[in-house]
Design a protein around this motif. Structure first.
Motif, PDB file in Angstrom:
ATOM      1  N   ALA A  67      82.768 106.479 102.046  1.00  0.00           N
ATOM      2  CA  ALA A  67      83.361 106.388 100.689  1.00  0.00           C
ATOM      3  C   ALA A  67      82.287 106.328  99.581  1.00  0.00           C
ATOM      4  CB  ALA A  67      83.971 104.943 100.468  1.00  0.00           C
ATOM      5  N   ASP A  68      82.741 106.663  98.236  1.00  0.00           N
ATOM      6  CA  ASP A  68      81.827 106.737  97.123  1.00  0.00           C
ATOM      7  C   ASP A  68      80.870 105.624  96.920  1.00  0.00           C
ATOM      8  OD1 ASP A  68      82.857 109.216  96.511  1.00  0.00           O
ATOM      9  OD2 ASP A  68      84.138 108.212  94.848  1.00  0.00           O
ATOM     10  N   LYS A  69      81.421 104.204  97.155  1.00  0.00           N
ATOM     11  CA  LYS A  69      80.788 102.982  96.901  1.00  0.00           C
ATOM     12  C   LYS A  69      79.737 102.859  98.337  1.00  0.00           C
ATOM     13  CE  LYS A  69      84.369 100.376  99.485  1.00  0.00           C
ATOM     14  NZ  LYS A  69      85.477  99.144  98.917  1.00  0.00           N
ATOM     15  N   THR A  70      79.949 103.421  99.381  1.00  0.00           N
ATOM     16  CA  THR A  70      78.863 103.563 100.598  1.00  0.00           C
ATOM     17  C   THR A  70      77.815 104.216 100.278  1.00  0.00           C
ATOM     18  OG1 THR A  70      80.753 103.087 102.128  1.00  0.00           O
ATOM     19  CG2 THR A  70      78.533 104.060 102.852  1.00  0.00           C
ATOM     20  N   ARG A  73      82.510 113.698 103.916  1.00  0.00           N
ATOM     21  CA  ARG A  73      81.440 113.896 104.747  1.00  0.00           C
ATOM     22  C   ARG A  73      80.164 113.769 104.037  1.00  0.00           C
ATOM     23  NH1 ARG A  73      83.386 117.330 109.535  1.00  0.00           N
ATOM     24  NH2 ARG A  73      85.588 117.172 109.595  1.00  0.00           N
ATOM     25  N   LEU A  74      79.136 113.390 105.093  1.00  0.00           N
ATOM     26  CA  LEU A  74      77.655 113.622 104.596  1.00  0.00           C
ATOM     27  C   LEU A  74      77.083 114.471 105.844  1.00  0.00           C
ATOM     28  CD1 LEU A  74      76.863 109.924 103.668  1.00  0.00           C
ATOM     29  CD2 LEU A  74      77.319 111.694 102.225  1.00  0.00           C
ATOM     30  N   SER A  75      76.019 115.321 105.101  1.00  0.00           N
ATOM     31  CA  SER A  75      75.362 115.930 106.028  1.00  0.00           C
ATOM     32  C   SER A  75      73.805 116.193 105.907  1.00  0.00           C
ATOM     33  CB  SER A  75      75.709 117.488 106.151  1.00  0.00           C
ATOM     34  OG  SER A  75      75.084 118.410 106.968  1.00  0.00           O
ATOM     35  N   LEU A  76      73.078 115.903 106.862  1.00  0.00           N
ATOM     36  CA  LEU A  76      71.560 115.939 106.420  1.00  0.00           C
ATOM     37  C   LEU A  76      70.944 117.177 107.258  1.00  0.00           C
ATOM     38  CD1 LEU A  76      69.109 112.988 106.728  1.00  0.00           C
ATOM     39  CD2 LEU A  76      68.893 114.952 108.195  1.00  0.00           C
ATOM     40  N   VAL A  85      86.774  97.779 103.207  1.00  0.00           N
ATOM     41  CA  VAL A  85      85.246  97.462 103.039  1.00  0.00           C
ATOM     42  C   VAL A  85      84.589  99.012 103.062  1.00  0.00           C
ATOM     43  CG1 VAL A  85      85.119  95.034 103.719  1.00  0.00           C
ATOM     44  CG2 VAL A  85      84.887  97.026 105.597  1.00  0.00           C
ATOM     45  N   SER A  86      83.179  98.886 102.645  1.00  0.00           N
ATOM     46  CA  SER A  86      82.352 100.218 102.770  1.00  0.00           C
ATOM     47  C   SER A  86      82.054 100.543 104.284  1.00  0.00           C
ATOM     48  CB  SER A  86      80.971  99.926 102.018  1.00  0.00           C
ATOM     49  OG  SER A  86      81.292  99.698 100.701  1.00  0.00           O
ATOM     50  N   SER A  87      81.766 101.636 104.414  1.00  0.00           N
ATOM     51  CA  SER A  87      81.236 102.030 105.790  1.00  0.00           C
ATOM     52  C   SER A  87      79.911 101.182 106.115  1.00  0.00           C
ATOM     53  CB  SER A  87      81.040 103.556 105.957  1.00  0.00           C
ATOM     54  OG  SER A  87      82.142 104.219 105.709  1.00  0.00           O
ATOM     55  N   ASP A  88      79.480 101.074 107.222  1.00  0.00           N
ATOM     56  CA  ASP A  88      78.356 100.482 107.505  1.00  0.00           C
ATOM     57  C   ASP A  88      76.941 101.227 107.289  1.00  0.00           C
ATOM     58  OD1 ASP A  88      75.888  99.361 109.032  1.00  0.00           O
ATOM     59  OD2 ASP A  88      77.240  98.254 110.568  1.00  0.00           O
ATOM     60  N   ASP A 120      76.891  95.083 100.090  1.00  0.00           N
ATOM     61  CA  ASP A 120      77.662  94.240 100.909  1.00  0.00           C
ATOM     62  C   ASP A 120      78.210  93.003  99.899  1.00  0.00           C
ATOM     63  OD1 ASP A 120      74.871  93.573 100.471  1.00  0.00           O
ATOM     64  OD2 ASP A 120      74.728  92.722 102.344  1.00  0.00           O
ATOM     65  N   VAL A 121      77.339  92.580  98.958  1.00  0.00           N
ATOM     66  CA  VAL A 121      77.786  91.561  97.983  1.00  0.00           C
ATOM     67  C   VAL A 121      79.035  91.905  97.008  1.00  0.00           C
ATOM     68  CG1 VAL A 121      77.399  90.233  95.939  1.00  0.00           C
ATOM     69  CG2 VAL A 121      75.874  90.244  97.881  1.00  0.00           C
ATOM     70  N   ALA A 122      78.796  93.452  96.730  1.00  0.00           N
ATOM     71  CA  ALA A 122      80.108  94.030  95.931  1.00  0.00           C
ATOM     72  C   ALA A 122      81.231  94.073  96.764  1.00  0.00           C
ATOM     73  CB  ALA A 122      79.560  95.410  95.503  1.00  0.00           C
ATOM     74  N   ASP A 123      81.204  94.380  98.000  1.00  0.00           N
ATOM     75  CA  ASP A 123      82.403  94.222  98.736  1.00  0.00           C
ATOM     76  C   ASP A 123      83.042  92.724  98.933  1.00  0.00           C
ATOM     77  OD1 ASP A 123      83.228  96.915  99.666  1.00  0.00           O
ATOM     78  OD2 ASP A 123      81.827  96.834 101.254  1.00  0.00           O
ATOM     79  N   LEU A 124      82.036  92.120  98.960  1.00  0.00           N
ATOM     80  CA  LEU A 124      82.682  90.328  98.898  1.00  0.00           C
ATOM     81  C   LEU A 124      83.229  90.130  97.844  1.00  0.00           C
ATOM     82  CD1 LEU A 124      82.742  87.628 100.485  1.00  0.00           C
ATOM     83  CD2 LEU A 124      80.519  87.420  99.622  1.00  0.00           C
ATOM     84  N   ILE A 125      82.680  90.523  96.780  1.00  0.00           N
ATOM     85  CA  ILE A 125      83.526  90.116  95.278  1.00  0.00           C
ATOM     86  C   ILE A 125      84.911  90.858  95.223  1.00  0.00           C
ATOM     87  CG2 ILE A 125      83.242  90.675  92.979  1.00  0.00           C
ATOM     88  CD1 ILE A 125      80.276  90.356  93.138  1.00  0.00           C
TER      89      ILE A 125
END
Length: 292
Positions: free
Chosen positions: A126-129, A154-157, A99-102, A62-67
């Motif tokens: 995204a990669d940063k998320t 996509r992510l899968s669990l 911004v990154s996904s939540d 979250d700080v990286a996104d603010l920067i």
């Protein structure tokens, strides 16, 4: 009420260690003020006259996104030797930034997939998320939960079996907002586990709701001890007194054969666009009127 005014903010040196505490065993800085203090300092520095140095800043996604947004707005930020050097601008330029996904929304649905043994795939990650969830992904891995990156962001669990583990929550570890979900998952393991909270100490209000639903857990100061035993008691009315407590109780209720009434769901609007609607689309049976 706090009222403040100034004609012009001025650059200065701020040490974020003044707003945090040092964890034992080299765990780094942590505490409830650490994240917010870093963000407040960055925002003030953006338009302050001169240079502001922020030492030992909080560094999660979250700080990286603010920067990233501040740099896009024309602010010069140098990051070196655990110091953010910010050269303020009196007027910021218009900018566009994605911004990154939540992160906690992702944790919510991964918890749902693991707890109910469901195959859920999330898109738009995204990669940063992914990088920002490193601590949570490590906990999933230790629990035996497999998270895969697929094509098209996509992510899968996959959850074949869950191991009990012990988790230490800190500003450099998993998000404090994630720990209620891990408590729910640990209740469904053969060993259980414990969660040691070093950000929002005693943030275990949700435990009474899960206990009312049949889970077994108790807190001892900053530590929550979780005994194996899933929530399975239908016909209960429970209340979530904050955002993640309400979300955790909703997920627990989905694993109970019978009706559960959850109060306090107005908190969900702070962190989810439409959690009830998303869960319904996945096959859950939710009375929308009860979540209004």
């Amino acid at each position: 009420m706090l009222s403040a005014s100034c004609k012009q903010l001025c650059g200065c040196t701020i040490n974020m260690a003044d707003f945090a505490k040092e964890l034992s065993n080299g765990g780094g800085l942590t505490g409830p003020l650490y994240s917010g203090a870093t963000k407040a300092a960055l925002l003030c520095a953006a338009t302050a006259a001169g240079v502001t140095e922020i030492h030992s800043p909080y560094r999660k996604a979250d700080v990286a996104d603010l920067i990233g947004g501040m740099i896009a707005a024309g602010v010069s930020i140098e990051d070196r030797d655990d110091v953010l050097r910010v050269e303020g601008r009196p007027c910021l330029q218009a900018f566009q930034y994605e911004v990154s996904s939540d992160a906690i929304e992702i944790v919510t649905f991964f918890t749902l997939a693991a707890y109910l043994q469901a195959d859920i795939r999330l898109t738009g990650i995204a990669d940063k998320t992914w990088a920002g969830l490193a601590a949570e992904l490590d906990c999933f891995d230790r629990m035996g939960l497999t998270v895969e990156r697929l094509k098209q962001s996509r992510l899968s669990l996959r959850a074949d079996h869950m191991n009990g583990i012990d988790i230490r929550v800190s500003s450099h570890g998993i998000f404090s907002d994630s720990q209620p979900f891990f408590a729910l998952l640990l209740s469904g393991t053969e060993r259980g586990g414990k969660i040691e909270e070093h950000v929002w100490v005693n943030r275990f209000d949700y435990a009474s709701g899960l206990t009312a639903l049949g889970a077994e857990m108790h807190s001892d100061g900053p530590v929550l001890h979780i005994t194996p035993g899933r929530a399975a008691r239908p016909g209960q009315t429970v209340r979530g007194n904050d955002l993640r407590a309400a979300a955790t109780l909703v997920l627990a209720a989905l694993g109970i054969d019978g009706e559960t009434i959850i109060q306090g769901v107005e908190h969900l609007g702070r962190g989810y666009a439409d959690l009830a609607g998303q869960l319904t689309s996945l096959g859950a049976s939710i009375d929308q009127r009860a979540t209004s």
